[in-house]
Design a protein around this motif. Structure first.
Motif, mmCIF file in Angstrom:
data_model
loop_
_atom_site.group_PDB
_atom_site.id
_atom_site.type_symbol
_atom_site.label_atom_id
_atom_site.label_comp_id
_atom_site.label_asym_id
_atom_site.label_seq_id
_atom_site.Cartn_x
_atom_site.Cartn_y
_atom_site.Cartn_z
ATOM 1 N N LEU A 106 0.820 -1.210 0.000
ATOM 2 C CA LEU A 106 0.000 0.000 0.000
ATOM 3 C C LEU A 106 0.855 1.262 0.000
ATOM 4 O O LEU A 106 0.358 2.345 -0.261
ATOM 5 C CB LEU A 106 -0.924 0.013 1.217
ATOM 6 N N THR B 181 0.411 4.358 -3.171
ATOM 7 C CA THR B 181 -0.747 4.749 -2.368
ATOM 8 C C THR B 181 -1.738 5.533 -3.216
ATOM 9 O O THR B 181 -2.945 5.281 -3.164
ATOM 10 C CB THR B 181 -0.302 5.593 -1.154
ATOM 11 N N TRP C 5 -3.672 3.214 -5.452
ATOM 12 C CA TRP C 5 -4.784 2.558 -4.755
ATOM 13 C C TRP C 5 -5.950 3.523 -4.570
ATOM 14 O O TRP C 5 -7.123 3.127 -4.679
ATOM 15 C CB TRP C 5 -4.328 2.007 -3.406
ATOM 16 N N GLN D 97 -7.860 3.660 -7.723
ATOM 17 C CA GLN D 97 -8.707 2.476 -7.893
ATOM 18 C C GLN D 97 -9.972 2.601 -7.041
ATOM 19 O O GLN D 97 -11.075 2.317 -7.506
ATOM 20 C CB GLN D 97 -7.945 1.195 -7.519
ATOM 21 N N ALA D 98 -9.823 3.051 -5.798
ATOM 22 C CA ALA D 98 -10.980 3.203 -4.910
ATOM 23 C C ALA D 98 -11.951 4.261 -5.432
ATOM 24 O O ALA D 98 -13.181 4.060 -5.415
ATOM 25 C CB ALA D 98 -10.514 3.557 -3.505
ATOM 26 N N THR E 284 -8.895 -2.537 -11.781
ATOM 27 C CA THR E 284 -8.470 -3.074 -10.482
ATOM 28 C C THR E 284 -7.817 -4.441 -10.655
ATOM 29 O O THR E 284 -6.787 -4.728 -10.036
ATOM 30 C CB THR E 284 -9.655 -3.149 -9.504
ATOM 31 N N TRP F 91 -4.459 -3.779 -12.121
ATOM 32 C CA TRP F 91 -3.589 -3.205 -11.095
ATOM 33 C C TRP F 91 -3.004 -4.304 -10.207
ATOM 34 O O TRP F 91 -1.794 -4.359 -9.980
ATOM 35 C CB TRP F 91 -4.400 -2.198 -10.280
ATOM 36 N N VAL F 92 -3.864 -5.176 -9.699
ATOM 37 C CA VAL F 92 -3.402 -6.252 -8.814
ATOM 38 C C VAL F 92 -2.498 -7.220 -9.575
ATOM 39 O O VAL F 92 -1.448 -7.629 -9.078
ATOM 40 C CB VAL F 92 -4.606 -6.974 -8.174
#
Length: 130
Positions: free
Chosen positions: A6, A77, A80, A83-84, A104, A107-108
């Motif tokens: 993160l 960070t 992320w 993405q959120a 997402t 990304w992962v």
């Protein structure tokens, strides 16, 4: 498998992959901002259309900033956060669910595979300890 990071610096290969993904996401987010504006105007809500466009373009700009900062510890960070916020934007434009799923997962996948590639590269570059 280790947990997904993160915060912190990523390997050279990983941060490049993530920056490219965020750049592509920024392009798609800007297109969706225009689509959301057009849909709101067609529905007779031009004020909502302008608001949706600026929110979408702001999210697109954040994705570009995150891509540019991917070399720094805060880059991951911000990625992320992008993405959120892409998931949260589905409350305004339902079609963003598809974009959120695709990016997402990408990304992962790039986080995991990029870390593997960085480990392999580091092993090959390390002098033999024999």
């Amino acid at each position: 498998m280790t947990s997904l990071p993160l915060y912190g610096r990523q390997g050279k290969f990983t941060f490049r992959l993530l920056a490219i993904a965020l750049f592509g996401q920024a392009i798609i987010l800007s297109f969706f901002a225009l689509v959301a504006r057009g849909n709101a105007i067609a529905a007779g809500r031009p004020e909502d259309g302008d608001r949706l466009m600026w929110v979408g373009l702001g999210l697109s700009l954040l994705a570009l900033v995150a891509a540019g900062l991917m070399r720094t510890p805060v880059g991951i960070t911000l990625g992320w956060v992008v993405q959120a916020l892409t998931w949260a934007s589905a409350a305004l434009v339902t079609a963003m669910i598809g974009v959120a799923i695709v990016f997402t997962v990408l990304w992962v996948l790039l986080l995991v595979q990029g870390a593997k590639a960085d480990r392999i590269i580091a092993e090959r570059q390390a002098p033999d300890a024999v």
